[in-house]
Write a protein that holds these residues in place. Structure first.
Motif, PDB file in Angstrom:
ATOM      1  N   LYS A  33       0.843  -1.195   0.000  1.00 24.35           N
ATOM      2  CA  LYS A  33       0.000   0.000   0.000  1.00 24.35           C
ATOM      3  C   LYS A  33       0.877   1.243   0.000  1.00 24.35           C
ATOM      4  O   LYS A  33       1.883   1.289   0.709  1.00 24.35           O
ATOM      5  N   VAL A  34       0.471   2.214  -0.789  1.00 25.47           N
ATOM      6  CA  VAL A  34       1.258   3.449  -0.901  1.00 25.47           C
ATOM      7  C   VAL A  34       0.336   4.644  -0.687  1.00 25.47           C
ATOM      8  O   VAL A  34      -0.747   4.714  -1.278  1.00 25.47           O
ATOM      9  N   LEU A  35       0.774   5.550   0.180  1.00 26.59           N
ATOM     10  CA  LEU A  35       0.021   6.803   0.392  1.00 26.59           C
ATOM     11  C   LEU A  35       0.834   7.963  -0.149  1.00 26.59           C
ATOM     12  O   LEU A  35       2.008   8.140   0.213  1.00 26.59           O
ATOM     13  N   ILE A  36       0.202   8.768  -0.981  1.00 20.04           N
ATOM     14  CA  ILE A  36       0.848   9.982  -1.486  1.00 20.04           C
ATOM     15  C   ILE A  36       0.351  11.151  -0.642  1.00 20.04           C
ATOM     16  O   ILE A  36      -0.829  11.519  -0.684  1.00 20.04           O
ATOM     17  N   ALA A  37       1.257  11.692   0.176  1.00 15.95           N
ATOM     18  CA  ALA A  37       0.909  12.780   1.114  1.00 15.95           C
ATOM     19  C   ALA A  37       1.938  13.889   0.927  1.00 15.95           C
ATOM     20  O   ALA A  37       2.582  14.340   1.873  1.00 15.95           O
ATOM     21  N   THR A  38       2.086  14.311  -0.304  1.00 20.02           N
ATOM     22  CA  THR A  38       3.200  15.178  -0.697  1.00 20.02           C
ATOM     23  C   THR A  38       2.885  16.666  -0.660  1.00 20.02           C
ATOM     24  O   THR A  38       3.711  17.487  -1.056  1.00 20.02           O
TER      25      THR A  38
ATOM     26  N   HIS B 153      -6.408   2.360  -8.689  1.00 21.24           N
ATOM     27  CA  HIS B 153      -5.390   1.389  -8.278  1.00 21.24           C
ATOM     28  C   HIS B 153      -5.647   0.972  -6.840  1.00 21.24           C
ATOM     29  O   HIS B 153      -5.479   1.789  -5.923  1.00 21.24           O
ATOM     30  N   LYS B 154      -6.037  -0.294  -6.644  1.00 18.58           N
ATOM     31  CA  LYS B 154      -6.238  -0.798  -5.281  1.00 18.58           C
ATOM     32  C   LYS B 154      -4.904  -0.686  -4.526  1.00 18.58           C
ATOM     33  O   LYS B 154      -3.848  -1.009  -5.084  1.00 18.58           O
ATOM     34  N   GLY B 155      -4.969  -0.166  -3.319  1.00 17.29           N
ATOM     35  CA  GLY B 155      -3.748  -0.065  -2.520  1.00 17.29           C
ATOM     36  C   GLY B 155      -3.055   1.284  -2.641  1.00 17.29           C
ATOM     37  O   GLY B 155      -2.101   1.560  -1.911  1.00 17.29           O
ATOM     38  N   LEU B 156      -3.541   2.149  -3.541  1.00 17.59           N
ATOM     39  CA  LEU B 156      -2.965   3.493  -3.681  1.00 17.59           C
ATOM     40  C   LEU B 156      -3.877   4.489  -2.961  1.00 17.59           C
ATOM     41  O   LEU B 156      -5.097   4.464  -3.140  1.00 17.59           O
ATOM     42  N   PHE B 157      -3.287   5.321  -2.135  1.00 14.09           N
ATOM     43  CA  PHE B 157      -4.055   6.291  -1.344  1.00 14.09           C
ATOM     44  C   PHE B 157      -3.458   7.688  -1.536  1.00 14.09           C
ATOM     45  O   PHE B 157      -2.285   7.830  -1.880  1.00 14.09           O
ATOM     46  N   ALA B 158      -4.288   8.719  -1.277  1.00  8.06           N
ATOM     47  CA  ALA B 158      -3.769  10.101  -1.289  1.00  8.06           C
ATOM     48  C   ALA B 158      -4.435  10.861  -0.150  1.00  8.06           C
ATOM     49  O   ALA B 158      -5.581  10.576   0.218  1.00  8.06           O
ATOM     50  N   ALA B 159      -3.701  11.801   0.435  1.00  7.18           N
ATOM     51  CA  ALA B 159      -4.257  12.587   1.546  1.00  7.18           C
ATOM     52  C   ALA B 159      -3.634  13.974   1.556  1.00  7.18           C
ATOM     53  O   ALA B 159      -2.535  14.190   1.038  1.00  7.18           O
ATOM     54  N   GLY B 160      -4.355  14.912   2.157  1.00  6.73           N
ATOM     55  CA  GLY B 160      -3.831  16.262   2.367  1.00  6.73           C
ATOM     56  C   GLY B 160      -4.009  17.169   1.164  1.00  6.73           C
ATOM     57  O   GLY B 160      -4.899  16.994   0.329  1.00  6.73           O
ATOM     58  N   GLU B 161      -3.112  18.125   1.097  1.00  2.00           N
ATOM     59  CA  GLU B 161      -3.243  19.229   0.134  1.00  2.00           C
ATOM     60  C   GLU B 161      -3.115  18.797  -1.325  1.00  2.00           C
ATOM     61  O   GLU B 161      -3.528  19.521  -2.226  1.00  2.00           O
ATOM     62  N   VAL B 162      -2.529  17.638  -1.567  1.00  6.39           N
ATOM     63  CA  VAL B 162      -2.365  17.173  -2.958  1.00  6.39           C
ATOM     64  C   VAL B 162      -3.732  16.962  -3.624  1.00  6.39           C
ATOM     65  O   VAL B 162      -3.859  17.048  -4.837  1.00  6.39           O
ATOM     66  N   LEU B 163      -4.762  16.728  -2.815  1.00  4.81           N
ATOM     67  CA  LEU B 163      -6.115  16.514  -3.348  1.00  4.81           C
ATOM     68  C   LEU B 163      -6.815  17.861  -3.564  1.00  4.81           C
ATOM     69  O   LEU B 163      -6.430  18.873  -2.963  1.00  4.81           O
TER      70      LEU B 163
END
Ligand SMILES: Cc1cc2nc3c(=O)[nH]c(=O)nc-3n(C[C@H](O)[C@H](O)[C@H](O)COP(=O)(O)OP(=O)(O)OC[C@H]3O[C@@H](n4cnc5c(N)ncnc54)[C@H](O)[C@@H]3O)c2cc1C
Length: 408
Positions: A156-161, A368-378
């Protein structure tokens, strides 16, 4: 050499740290890696709230967001302000409510929030890797994450950039690049919560003056009114109400502003006051007609813009028409906004990765199952006042819980 992790989080800012802590508590057996390109975690978080970290707001989250608002509100319904306060207190960061519902750590130190998040993540067994930039992500089971150093695999990967604001000269891959490379869509990005640039001539004499006023911004059909301290600067205007309208100005590339310089006075009261002064101080020059009512330099600028070119005229010479124009100028001081001070002055990014391809209850990608994003990138942007960090905590918490869950 490849290193395998269950969960890999990209970005050690507000949302990355909070997601790491949440996921690690939810699933203590999982191997979690947090990658940050800076030398230390939470660098931007340190600067928030003038170093005090305005981490949320107790006055309610409705009507305080832009972008994918329904998505954000669905997320807030799962994890809102009260849950955030409890979670922060549980980490050893009790909060205190100050002006306008703004919530801060009791310490009033942003550094303490970064420290406590870092300690909690380390205690829960999260591994940290700083001064490392993620260059690309290859989707799959597991994902392959390439950095400027080693490559890693993770289920699982979270993009919190984070966003585009205040990132200095950084030119490497952003979270926007990583997510669009994986097929996600991006809106237009504009700076928000930033000083507004205006036409220079009318405000030239006003640099450094502060006034408690009300500002109304009009951009096409969009109108927004905000009250508070307005600061005149050489480039334009600043201050809390200006920061609130700045996103709208940036999105439209400019707009028309109208400043009420005496908001506690009705238009009629202002008009009466000026007419009375013209009679009482008939023998004095116009230079001091508004002295005592407002800042002297501001008063003189108002008079000139209202058509009283020669301030050496006697107050008694002014006609009722002059009085009407002066009163009108005080209540609706017009200014044309032509932009903002830009990315390196902005606190946040307006716009971001489109959320319709994400689940608002888990922040997981539908692509993509297992791909997450959070914070200001959204594509969720809040007002000034703790609303952006609240979005970071909410989206990070939901992602952290979902990533920590047993494989779904
Ligand atoms: C001066 C200032 C004051 C602010 N004050 C407030 C406030 O008081 N209240 C409020 O609510 N909001 C405030 N904000 C906004 C708030 O800081 C952000 O909305 C919030 O930090 C966003 O959290 P995030 O986790 O999405 O991003 P960030 O906190 O920016 O974290 C993202 C992290 O990802 C890292 N990163 C990026 N790309 C990569 C990559 N390719 N590889 C590895 N790492 C990467 C970055 O270095 C960064 O550390 C302020 C912002 C600024 C600039």
């Amino acid at each position: 050499m490849k290193h395998d992790y269950d969960i890999l989080i990209i970005g050690g800012g507000a949302s990355g740290l909070f997601a790491a802590v949440t996921a690690a508590k939810q699933a203590p057996h999982r191997r979690i890696l947090l990658i940050e390109r800076e030398q230390r975690m939470g660098k931007k978080l340190l600067t928030t709230g003038n170093g005090r970290c305005n981490l949320s707001n107790a006055s309610g989250l409705n009507d305080r967001y832009f972008g994918d608002v329904t998505f954000a509100q669905t997320a807030f319904a799962q994890f809102g302000v009260e849950q955030t306060r409890l979670a922060m207190a549980d980490l050893g960061i009790p909060t205190v409510e100050l002006e306008e519902g703004k919530l801060y750590p009791c310490s009033l130190q942003a550094g303490s929030v970064v420290d406590m998040l870092r300690f909690a993540a380390a205690d829960a067994g999260v591994a940290f890797l700083t001064e490392t930039t993620v260059q690309s992500i290859k989707a799959g089971d597991p994902f392959l994450v390439q950095t400027n150093g080693p490559a890693f695999t993770a289920k699982k990967v979270l993009i919190a950039t984070g966003g585009k604001s205040c990132v200095g000269k950084y030119e490497g891959p952003t979270g926007y690049d990583l997510l669009t490379a994986l097929g996600h869509k991006l809106t237009k990005l504009t700076p928000a919560i930033v000083q507004v640039t205006t036409e220079k001539e009318p405000i030239k004499p006003l640099t450094g003056i502060k006034v408690d006023g009300v500002i109304t911004a009009r951009c096409g059909d969009e109108i927004r009114t905000e009250a508070g301290e307005i600061l005149f600067a050489e480039y334009g205007i600043s201050g809390p109400p200006v920061l609130q309208i700045s996103g709208m100005i940036a999105r439209h590339g400019g707009g028309q502003l109208s400043l009420d310089l005496l908001p506690d006075w009705s238009a009629k009261a202002v008009n009466n006051e000026i007419a009375t002064r013209c009679r009482r101080f008939a023998h004095r020059t116009c230079e001091d007609l508004l002295t005592g009512l407002m800042n002297k330099r501001l008063g003189q600028t108002v008079l000139k813009r209202a058509g009283v070119e020669k301030l050496s005229r006697s107050c008694g010479d002014l006609t009722q028409k002059d009085v009407d124009r002066i009163a009108q100028m005080i209540k609706t001081f017009p200014l044309t906004a032509n932009g903002t001070k830009g990315w390196n002055s902005a606190q946040v990014t307006c716009g971001g990765v489109v959320t319709k391809d994400f689940d608002p209850k888990t922040m997981e990608s539908k692509r993509h199952k297992g791909l997450f994003a959070a914070g200001e990138v959204l594509n969720v942007t809040g007002d000034c006042g703790g609303f952006n960090l609240q979005w970071a905590w909410t989206s990070a918490y939901l992602a952290g819980i979902a990533m920590g869950e047993d494989d779904r």
